[in-house]
Design a protein around this motif. Structure first.
Motif, PDB file in Angstrom:
ATOM      1  N   THR A 137       0.845  -1.193   0.000  1.00 18.50           N
ATOM      2  CA  THR A 137       0.000   0.000   0.000  1.00 18.50           C
ATOM      3  C   THR A 137       0.880   1.242   0.000  1.00 18.50           C
ATOM      4  O   THR A 137       1.842   1.314   0.770  1.00 18.50           O
ATOM      5  N   VAL A 138       0.549   2.225  -0.819  1.00 19.43           N
ATOM      6  CA  VAL A 138       1.147   3.564  -0.696  1.00 19.43           C
ATOM      7  C   VAL A 138       0.057   4.471  -0.125  1.00 19.43           C
ATOM      8  O   VAL A 138      -1.079   4.470  -0.612  1.00 19.43           O
ATOM      9  N   HIS A 139       0.438   5.188   0.926  1.00 18.86           N
ATOM     10  CA  HIS A 139      -0.568   6.046   1.588  1.00 18.86           C
ATOM     11  C   HIS A 139       0.052   7.367   2.002  1.00 18.86           C
ATOM     12  O   HIS A 139       1.277   7.463   2.162  1.00 18.86           O
ATOM     13  N   LYS A 140      -0.809   8.360   2.181  1.00 23.49           N
ATOM     14  CA  LYS A 140      -0.359   9.612   2.771  1.00 23.49           C
ATOM     15  C   LYS A 140      -0.088   9.352   4.242  1.00 23.49           C
ATOM     16  O   LYS A 140      -0.804   8.572   4.878  1.00 23.49           O
ATOM     17  N   VAL A 141       0.930   9.997   4.772  1.00 19.95           N
ATOM     18  CA  VAL A 141       1.308   9.758   6.165  1.00 19.95           C
ATOM     19  C   VAL A 141       0.541  10.713   7.080  1.00 19.95           C
ATOM     20  O   VAL A 141       0.486  11.917   6.825  1.00 19.95           O
ATOM     21  N   ILE A 142      -0.051  10.120   8.118  1.00 22.01           N
ATOM     22  CA  ILE A 142      -0.699  10.893   9.182  1.00 22.01           C
ATOM     23  C   ILE A 142      -0.048  10.440  10.494  1.00 22.01           C
ATOM     24  O   ILE A 142       0.713   9.472  10.495  1.00 22.01           O
ATOM     25  N   PRO A 143      -0.334  11.125  11.595  1.00 20.91           N
ATOM     26  CA  PRO A 143       0.378  10.758  12.827  1.00 20.91           C
ATOM     27  C   PRO A 143       0.206   9.305  13.244  1.00 20.91           C
ATOM     28  O   PRO A 143       1.122   8.720  13.822  1.00 20.91           O
ATOM     29  N   ASP A 144      -0.937   8.675  12.973  1.00 20.83           N
ATOM     30  CA  ASP A 144      -1.080   7.256  13.329  1.00 20.83           C
ATOM     31  C   ASP A 144      -0.208   6.406  12.409  1.00 20.83           C
ATOM     32  O   ASP A 144      -0.153   6.653  11.200  1.00 20.83           O
ATOM     33  N   LEU A 145       0.402   5.369  12.978  1.00 22.32           N
ATOM     34  CA  LEU A 145       1.353   4.536  12.227  1.00 22.32           C
ATOM     35  C   LEU A 145       0.654   3.734  11.124  1.00 22.32           C
ATOM     36  O   LEU A 145      -0.358   3.071  11.386  1.00 22.32           O
ATOM     37  N   ASP A 146       1.220   3.785   9.914  1.00 24.27           N
ATOM     38  CA  ASP A 146       0.724   2.997   8.778  1.00 24.27           C
ATOM     39  C   ASP A 146      -0.777   3.193   8.551  1.00 24.27           C
ATOM     40  O   ASP A 146      -1.515   2.249   8.244  1.00 24.27           O
ATOM     41  N   ALA A 147      -1.190   4.419   8.723  1.00 27.28           N
ATOM     42  CA  ALA A 147      -2.582   4.784   8.442  1.00 27.28           C
ATOM     43  C   ALA A 147      -2.531   5.940   7.434  1.00 27.28           C
ATOM     44  O   ALA A 147      -1.494   6.214   6.866  1.00 27.28           O
ATOM     45  N   GLY A 148      -3.655   6.568   7.221  1.00 25.43           N
ATOM     46  CA  GLY A 148      -3.664   7.688   6.278  1.00 25.43           C
ATOM     47  C   GLY A 148      -4.278   7.278   4.971  1.00 25.43           C
ATOM     48  O   GLY A 148      -4.289   6.092   4.607  1.00 25.43           O
ATOM     49  N   PRO A 149      -4.821   8.260   4.238  1.00 28.05           N
ATOM     50  CA  PRO A 149      -5.539   7.964   3.001  1.00 28.05           C
ATOM     51  C   PRO A 149      -4.709   7.135   2.023  1.00 28.05           C
ATOM     52  O   PRO A 149      -3.538   7.425   1.774  1.00 28.05           O
ATOM     53  N   ILE A 150      -5.344   6.109   1.485  1.00 35.57           N
ATOM     54  CA  ILE A 150      -4.644   5.190   0.577  1.00 35.57           C
ATOM     55  C   ILE A 150      -4.588   5.780  -0.828  1.00 35.57           C
ATOM     56  O   ILE A 150      -5.600   6.215  -1.385  1.00 35.57           O
ATOM     57  N   LEU A 151      -3.375   5.801  -1.390  1.00 35.08           N
ATOM     58  CA  LEU A 151      -3.171   6.338  -2.746  1.00 35.08           C
ATOM     59  C   LEU A 151      -2.988   5.221  -3.769  1.00 35.08           C
ATOM     60  O   LEU A 151      -3.096   5.474  -4.974  1.00 35.08           O
ATOM     61  N   GLY A 152      -2.705   4.012  -3.296  1.00 36.75           N
ATOM     62  CA  GLY A 152      -2.563   2.903  -4.235  1.00 36.75           C
ATOM     63  C   GLY A 152      -2.305   1.602  -3.507  1.00 36.75           C
ATOM     64  O   GLY A 152      -1.761   1.590  -2.407  1.00 36.75           O
ATOM     65  N   GLN A 153      -2.754   0.519  -4.133  1.00 40.08           N
ATOM     66  CA  GLN A 153      -2.513  -0.819  -3.589  1.00 40.08           C
ATOM     67  C   GLN A 153      -2.260  -1.793  -4.726  1.00 40.08           C
ATOM     68  O   GLN A 153      -2.913  -1.697  -5.776  1.00 40.08           O
ATOM     69  N   ALA A 154      -1.336  -2.718  -4.499  1.00 38.76           N
ATOM     70  CA  ALA A 154      -1.123  -3.820  -5.439  1.00 38.76           C
ATOM     71  C   ALA A 154      -1.332  -5.121  -4.688  1.00 38.76           C
ATOM     72  O   ALA A 154      -0.844  -5.284  -3.566  1.00 38.76           O
ATOM     73  N   THR A 155      -2.058  -6.022  -5.314  1.00 35.46           N
ATOM     74  CA  THR A 155      -2.402  -7.309  -4.679  1.00 35.46           C
ATOM     75  C   THR A 155      -1.703  -8.448  -5.402  1.00 35.46           C
ATOM     76  O   THR A 155      -1.695  -8.487  -6.643  1.00 35.46           O
ATOM     77  N   VAL A 156      -1.121  -9.365  -4.618  1.00 40.04           N
ATOM     78  CA  VAL A 156      -0.534 -10.586  -5.185  1.00 40.04           C
ATOM     79  C   VAL A 156      -1.212 -11.791  -4.541  1.00 40.04           C
ATOM     80  O   VAL A 156      -1.802 -11.668  -3.468  1.00 40.04           O
ATOM     81  N   SER A 157      -1.077 -12.926  -5.184  1.00 40.48           N
ATOM     82  CA  SER A 157      -1.597 -14.167  -4.591  1.00 40.48           C
ATOM     83  C   SER A 157      -0.613 -14.694  -3.561  1.00 40.48           C
ATOM     84  O   SER A 157       0.602 -14.556  -3.726  1.00 40.48           O
ATOM     85  N   ILE A 158      -1.141 -15.314  -2.524  1.00 42.15           N
ATOM     86  CA  ILE A 158      -0.314 -16.146  -1.647  1.00 42.15           C
ATOM     87  C   ILE A 158      -0.392 -17.563  -2.204  1.00 42.15           C
ATOM     88  O   ILE A 158      -1.485 -18.068  -2.473  1.00 42.15           O
ATOM     89  N   ARG A 159       0.788 -18.145  -2.440  1.00 41.69           N
ATOM     90  CA  ARG A 159       0.826 -19.475  -3.074  1.00 41.69           C
ATOM     91  C   ARG A 159       1.082 -20.544  -2.025  1.00 41.69           C
ATOM     92  O   ARG A 159       1.742 -20.280  -1.006  1.00 41.69           O
ATOM     93  N   PRO A 160       0.621 -21.777  -2.292  1.00 41.57           N
ATOM     94  CA  PRO A 160       0.914 -22.876  -1.364  1.00 41.57           C
ATOM     95  C   PRO A 160       2.431 -22.982  -1.171  1.00 41.57           C
ATOM     96  O   PRO A 160       3.177 -22.844  -2.143  1.00 41.57           O
ATOM     97  N   GLY A 161       2.859 -23.171   0.046  1.00 36.77           N
ATOM     98  CA  GLY A 161       4.294 -23.310   0.306  1.00 36.77           C
ATOM     99  C   GLY A 161       5.021 -21.993   0.483  1.00 36.77           C
ATOM    100  O   GLY A 161       6.229 -21.979   0.736  1.00 36.77           O
ATOM    101  N   ASP A 162       4.325 -20.880   0.356  1.00 35.32           N
ATOM    102  CA  ASP A 162       4.990 -19.593   0.562  1.00 35.32           C
ATOM    103  C   ASP A 162       5.566 -19.494   1.967  1.00 35.32           C
ATOM    104  O   ASP A 162       4.964 -19.968   2.942  1.00 35.32           O
ATOM    105  N   THR A 163       6.719 -18.857   2.059  1.00 34.90           N
ATOM    106  CA  THR A 163       7.307 -18.496   3.352  1.00 34.90           C
ATOM    107  C   THR A 163       7.287 -16.966   3.409  1.00 34.90           C
ATOM    108  O   THR A 163       7.046 -16.307   2.383  1.00 34.90           O
ATOM    109  N   PRO A 164       7.554 -16.399   4.588  1.00 39.13           N
ATOM    110  CA  PRO A 164       7.623 -14.934   4.634  1.00 39.13           C
ATOM    111  C   PRO A 164       8.586 -14.372   3.581  1.00 39.13           C
ATOM    112  O   PRO A 164       8.315 -13.336   2.976  1.00 39.13           O
ATOM    113  N   ASP A 165       9.683 -15.068   3.316  1.00 43.26           N
ATOM    114  CA  ASP A 165      10.663 -14.551   2.347  1.00 43.26           C
ATOM    115  C   ASP A 165      10.167 -14.627   0.908  1.00 43.26           C
ATOM    116  O   ASP A 165      10.369 -13.698   0.127  1.00 43.26           O
ATOM    117  N   THR A 166       9.541 -15.749   0.538  1.00 45.24           N
ATOM    118  CA  THR A 166       9.071 -15.847  -0.855  1.00 45.24           C
ATOM    119  C   THR A 166       7.942 -14.850  -1.091  1.00 45.24           C
ATOM    120  O   THR A 166       7.851 -14.224  -2.156  1.00 45.24           O
TER     121      THR A 166
END
Ligand code: GRF
Length: 203
Positions: A137-166
């Motif tokens: 997510t790309v968002h405008k920054v407001i004082p609350d952490l990782d909040a603020g109006p969203i300017l864009g989002q990209a979605t990917v699939s989670i695949r079977p066998g995914d690890t945090p790194d993949t």
């Protein structure tokens, strides 16, 4: 008028590189500064190679005094004449005073589909929750952490066998597409959220 973009980093700076490399030709903005909170940030050399001015404001001498750290940051931003601030893997929490000063002109990229998973370890949390998709997510920054109006989002699939790194690698590839695209629109005055669907197509 060409907008002047300062990019704040803490690490390798791959998002910073994507942003810098995008600001060419008829793009309405140019990078004016890459600023790191540690001289060890790998991104500094990549910025210098690209001819972008760099600065370091080490947070450590300011331990316990965030406002003083931010006064030093602001001095560098003033010197560079920045009018848009992009946080790109900048791992310091900013005070409300600093955020208010830049509000509406400061963007951040976060590796989750906000409002899900603000904070750290986003990919592990998405996997633990059994989610079928993740993203950034790309968002405008407001004082609350990782909040603020969203300017864009990209979605990917989670695949079977995914690890945090993949999963992180798949999301990061989208960060490098999303952030430059949002910055371009933002510098043109377009605040409509950009939605990128990079999920796997069913076979
Ligand atoms: C990215 O995943 C970004 O979303 C997160 O930290 C990482 C920074 O990577 N906040 P890089 O320094 O841009 O390579």
């Amino acid at each position: 008028m060409t907008r002047r973009v300062a990019i704040l980093i803490s690490g390798g700076g791959s998002n910073m590189v994507a942003l810098v490399d995008s600001m060419t030709g008829d793009h309405p903005a140019r990078p004016c500064l890459v600023l790191a909170n540690s001289a060890d940030a790998g991104g500094l050399a990549k910025a210098a190679e690209r001819g972008v001015p760099t600065a370091v404001v080490d947070h450590r001498p300011y331990k316990g005094d965030r406002p003083a750290f931010e006064t030093a940051l602001q001095a560098e931003l003033d010197k560079a004449g920045a009018d848009i601030l992009c946080l790109a893997g900048f791992m310091r929490i900013l005070t409300e005073g600093f955020v208010r000063r830049w509000q509406g002109r400061m963007l951040n990229i976060h590796p989750s589909l906000l409002p899900k998973y603000p904070g750290l370890n986003t990919h592990a949390r998405a996997l633990d929750a059994g989610d079928t998709q993740a993203g950034c997510t790309v968002h405008k920054v407001i004082p609350d952490l990782d909040a603020g109006p969203i300017l864009g989002q990209a979605t990917v699939s989670i695949r079977p066998g995914d690890t945090p790194d993949t999963l992180a690698a798949r999301v990061l590839a989208q960060e490098h597409i999303l952030y430059p695209a949002v910055l371009h629109r933002f510098a043109m005055g377009d605040r409509a959220p950009l939605i990128i669907d990079a999920r796997d197509t069913p076979k």
